[in-house]
Design an enzyme around this catalytic site. Structure first.
Site, short mmCIF file in Angstrom:
data_model
loop_
_atom_site.label_atom_id
_atom_site.label_comp_id
_atom_site.label_asym_id
_atom_site.label_seq_id
_atom_site.Cartn_x
_atom_site.Cartn_y
_atom_site.Cartn_z
N LYS A 15 22.54 -56.69 -22.70
CA LYS A 15 21.78 -57.97 -22.03
C LYS A 15 20.43 -57.68 -22.00
O LYS A 15 19.68 -58.68 -22.57
CB LYS A 15 22.25 -58.44 -20.78
CG LYS A 15 23.85 -58.66 -20.65
CD LYS A 15 24.18 -58.80 -19.37
CE LYS A 15 24.08 -57.75 -18.07
NZ LYS A 15 25.12 -56.80 -18.11
N ARG A 87 25.91 -64.25 -11.24
CA ARG A 87 26.83 -63.37 -11.28
C ARG A 87 27.96 -63.68 -10.72
O ARG A 87 29.02 -62.71 -10.74
CB ARG A 87 26.22 -61.89 -10.79
CG ARG A 87 25.97 -60.78 -12.09
CD ARG A 87 26.02 -59.53 -11.83
NE ARG A 87 25.82 -58.40 -12.10
CZ ARG A 87 24.84 -57.58 -12.60
NH1 ARG A 87 24.12 -58.56 -13.31
NH2 ARG A 87 25.05 -56.52 -12.78
N ARG A 126 23.82 -43.36 -21.51
CA ARG A 126 22.54 -44.05 -21.28
C ARG A 126 21.57 -43.35 -20.54
O ARG A 126 21.88 -42.88 -19.39
CB ARG A 126 23.02 -45.44 -20.58
CG ARG A 126 21.73 -46.18 -20.35
CD ARG A 126 22.27 -47.59 -19.98
NE ARG A 126 22.83 -47.98 -18.67
CZ ARG A 126 22.83 -49.39 -18.45
NH1 ARG A 126 22.74 -50.50 -19.29
NH2 ARG A 126 23.29 -49.77 -17.27
N ARG A 159 20.35 -43.77 -14.37
CA ARG A 159 20.40 -44.76 -13.50
C ARG A 159 21.34 -44.43 -12.36
O ARG A 159 22.26 -43.73 -12.79
CB ARG A 159 20.86 -46.12 -13.78
CG ARG A 159 19.65 -47.14 -14.05
CD ARG A 159 20.03 -48.36 -14.63
NE ARG A 159 21.13 -49.27 -14.18
CZ ARG A 159 21.38 -50.59 -14.54
NH1 ARG A 159 20.99 -50.74 -15.52
NH2 ARG A 159 22.62 -50.81 -14.05
N ARG A 170 31.68 -51.62 -10.85
CA ARG A 170 30.80 -52.51 -11.40
C ARG A 170 31.88 -53.46 -12.30
O ARG A 170 31.77 -54.65 -12.47
CB ARG A 170 29.84 -51.94 -12.16
CG ARG A 170 28.65 -51.63 -11.42
CD ARG A 170 27.66 -50.55 -11.75
NE ARG A 170 26.71 -50.80 -13.03
CZ ARG A 170 26.35 -49.91 -13.85
NH1 ARG A 170 26.56 -48.74 -13.84
NH2 ARG A 170 25.48 -50.35 -14.97
P1 ADP Z 1 24.36 -53.71 -15.19
O1 ADP Z 1 25.02 -55.38 -15.92
O2 ADP Z 1 24.14 -52.68 -16.42
O3 ADP Z 1 25.54 -53.14 -14.46
P2 ADP Z 1 21.99 -54.77 -13.99
O4 ADP Z 1 20.96 -53.95 -14.03
O5 ADP Z 1 21.99 -56.21 -14.42
O6 ADP Z 1 23.15 -53.76 -14.32
O7 ADP Z 1 22.32 -54.70 -12.31
C1 ADP Z 1 22.63 -53.53 -11.56
C2 ADP Z 1 22.91 -53.90 -10.07
O8 ADP Z 1 22.15 -54.63 -9.46
C3 ADP Z 1 24.45 -54.53 -10.19
O9 ADP Z 1 25.50 -53.49 -10.28
C4 ADP Z 1 24.21 -55.26 -8.81
O10 ADP Z 1 24.65 -54.05 -7.75
C5 ADP Z 1 22.88 -55.63 -8.81
N1 ADP Z 1 22.73 -56.96 -9.11
C6 ADP Z 1 21.95 -57.38 -10.21
N2 ADP Z 1 21.94 -58.74 -10.47
C7 ADP Z 1 22.73 -59.29 -9.27
C8 ADP Z 1 23.02 -60.60 -9.14
N3 ADP Z 1 22.68 -61.61 -9.92
N4 ADP Z 1 23.89 -60.58 -8.11
C9 ADP Z 1 24.23 -59.60 -7.10
N5 ADP Z 1 23.97 -58.23 -7.40
C10 ADP Z 1 23.06 -58.22 -8.62
#
Ligand code: ADP
Length: 221
Positions: A15, A87, A126, A159, A170
């Site tokens: 993404k 999300r 990663r 990360r 996740r």
């Molecule tokens: P990925 O999709 O690769 O797991 P992201 O960088 O998009 O990682 O998100 C990392 C973390 O940030 C998520 O696991 C969550 O804890 C939090 N997060 C990100 N976006 C949201 C959202 N829209 N609502 C709730 N938590 C979020």
């Protein structure tokens, strides 16, 4: 031209990479709620400290917190790409309502589809740059943990939530909370499913072709 785009998909489906490529190609501002939360944390802000309680374990931050950073960022913008937001169904409904209040609607939602097995492989290899946010993969970028970032020279790290345990959480959050969001947009006729397993350039071409499909004047020669 589609000016308001959302990218959804499991962790490591690409993404962030695709949002950056689309942003550069179409001149659209891109935002990732995950990256914004990590930035807040590295700045030591109150939002960042609160978010870390949830993100490190692989859980989602409360809707209210995600929405707060989103509306702060939108602040008058009328064109955007969101990666990893909304999300949850609650976020999607609040987002629809907030956009409507601003006289805006979403143009398209892409769902980047990837098997759990590929997600796991990608996550375990990663590496990310805490300096510029670039993402690399140990399997094909000739980098390891601690290598200088090829883009900005800062040491590459893994990360905190790129662990097997956090990933399981996740993925289950994704199935429980985010798949209903895709159904919500499918019912509104906005959802497009894209196979996220090919190389990044091939995936980008698929998104690009779809975005240009009804706008031949946008297509690059
Ligand atoms: P990925 O999709 O690769 O797991 P992201 O960088 O998009 O990682 O998100 C990392 C973390 O940030 C998520 O696991 C969550 O804890 C939090 N997060 C990100 N976006 C949201 C959202 N829209 N609502 C709730 N938590 C979020």
């Amino acid at each position: 031209m589609k000016n308001r785009i959302v990218l959804l998909g499991p962790p490591a489906s690409g993404k962030g990479t695709q949002a950056a490529l689309l942003a550069a190609t179409f001149g659209l501002p891109a935002a990732s709620t995950g990256a914004m939360l990590r930035e807040e944390k590295s700045r030591g802000s109150a939002i960042g400290t609160e978010a870390e309680r949830w993100t490190t374990q692989g859980g989602l931050v409360p809707d209210e917190l995600a929405l707060r950073i989103v509306w702060q960022w939108i602040d008058g913008r009328t064109r955007f790409i969101f990666d990893g937001f909304p999300r949850t169904l609650g976020q999607a409904q609040a987002f629809d309502d907030g956009l409507q209040e601003r006289g805006l609607t979403l143009d398209v939602v892409y769902l980047l589809e990837l098997s759990d097995e590929t997600v796991l492989n990608r996550i375990c290899t990663r590496l990310t740059c805490p300096g510029c946010g670039s993402v690399f993969n140990e399997s094909f970028h000739f980098v390891t943990k601690g290598s200088p970032c090829p883009s900005c020279g800062v040491e590459l790290t893994r990360r905190k939530d790129d662990t097997r345990e956090a990933l399981d959480r996740r993925l289950s959050e994704y199935r429980k909370e985010t798949l209903p969001v895709t159904e919500h947009y499918e019912a509104r006729g906005l959802l497009r499913r894209i196979d996220a397993s090919p190389a990044r350039a091939v995936l980008f071409q698929a998104l690009y072709d779809d975005l240009c499909a009804n706008n031949p004047e946008e297509a690059l020669s």
